[in-house]
Scaffold this active site. Structure first.
Site, short mmCIF file in Angstrom:
data_model
loop_
_atom_site.label_atom_id
_atom_site.label_comp_id
_atom_site.label_asym_id
_atom_site.label_seq_id
_atom_site.Cartn_x
_atom_site.Cartn_y
_atom_site.Cartn_z
N HIS A 98 -8.85 9.59 3.42
CA HIS A 98 -7.67 8.76 3.18
C HIS A 98 -6.79 9.39 2.12
O HIS A 98 -7.29 9.96 1.15
CB HIS A 98 -8.06 7.33 2.79
N HIS A 100 -4.21 8.55 -0.73
CA HIS A 100 -3.62 7.49 -1.57
C HIS A 100 -2.14 7.83 -1.77
O HIS A 100 -1.80 8.97 -2.10
CB HIS A 100 -4.24 7.47 -2.96
P1 AMP Z 1 -11.63 6.45 -2.93
O1 AMP Z 1 -12.71 6.51 -1.88
O2 AMP Z 1 -12.18 6.51 -4.32
O3 AMP Z 1 -10.54 7.47 -2.75
O4 AMP Z 1 -10.92 5.06 -2.86
C1 AMP Z 1 -11.12 4.12 -1.87
C2 AMP Z 1 -10.04 3.08 -2.01
O5 AMP Z 1 -10.17 2.19 -0.93
C3 AMP Z 1 -10.10 2.28 -3.29
O6 AMP Z 1 -8.88 2.42 -3.99
C4 AMP Z 1 -10.34 0.87 -2.80
O7 AMP Z 1 -9.64 -0.09 -3.56
C5 AMP Z 1 -9.81 0.91 -1.39
N1 AMP Z 1 -10.43 -0.05 -0.47
C6 AMP Z 1 -11.73 -0.31 -0.30
N2 AMP Z 1 -11.92 -1.24 0.67
C7 AMP Z 1 -10.68 -1.54 1.13
C8 AMP Z 1 -10.20 -2.44 2.13
N3 AMP Z 1 -11.02 -3.19 2.85
N4 AMP Z 1 -8.86 -2.50 2.33
C9 AMP Z 1 -8.02 -1.74 1.59
N5 AMP Z 1 -8.42 -0.89 0.65
C10 AMP Z 1 -9.72 -0.78 0.40
#
Ligand code: AMP
Ligand code: ZN
Length: 136
Positions: A98, A100
């Site tokens: 993903h 950001h």
């Molecule tokens: P990272 O894997 O550290 O790059 O970040 C994962 C991101 O996904 C975090 O910022 C979480 O807040 C976000 N996240 C986790 N679950 C969900 C969800 N169900 N919907 C939207 N964002 C999510």
């Protein structure tokens, strides 16, 4: 393995979608670091950027640019950071690639994303050595 982002793609987990195309989806991050903080994902499950085939990467960044433009024009963000955490040691929590997009509004304008880590002064005189390793 159950993947929350695959569940979001399937629609079995709710999300705040802001863009969808055949192969990509963008939705708001539920723990927003700023107004409009969102995630752009490929619908297909890849763990990190390194797993994604080269011909798909263009699409990922094209959608990222499209969504970033919306954030600038509709939320009046002044700038934005894009960031991909690749691997647990880089802070990746959800093992589905993903991007950001973190809009910036000028409140903390001197803080760049790379500032999460301090400058390692001892590496400054090793730049030639490191560049040679990577060039090879
Ligand atoms: P990272 O894997 O550290 O790059 O970040 C994962 C991101 O996904 C975090 O910022 C979480 O807040 C976000 N996240 C986790 N679950 C969900 C969800 N169900 N919907 C939207 N964002 C999510
Ligand atoms: Zn997944």
């Amino acid at each position: 393995m159950q993947c929350i982002f695959c569940e979001i793609v399937k629609g079995s987990v709710q999300s705040y979608k802001i863009f969808e195309s055949e192969n990509f989806l963008a939705f708001l991050d539920i723990n927003p670091r700023s107004k409009g903080h969102c995630l752009v994902i490929p619908k297909q499950h890849y763990q990190s950027l390194l797993e994604m085939p080269e011909d798909k990467i263009f699409g990922l960044f094209n959608v990222t640019k499209h969504v970033a433009n919306k954030i600038i024009s509709k939320l009046n963000a002044k700038a934005f950071n894009i960031c991909i955490n690749n691997g647990k040691d880089a802070g990746q929590v959800i093992p589905h690639l993903h991007v950001h997009i973190i809009p910036r509004y000028g409140e903390d304008k001197d803080v760049a994303i790379e500032a999460i880590l301090p400058v390692k002064e001892e590496l400054k005189n090793k730049l030639v050595e490191i560049a040679n390793i990577l060039k090879g």
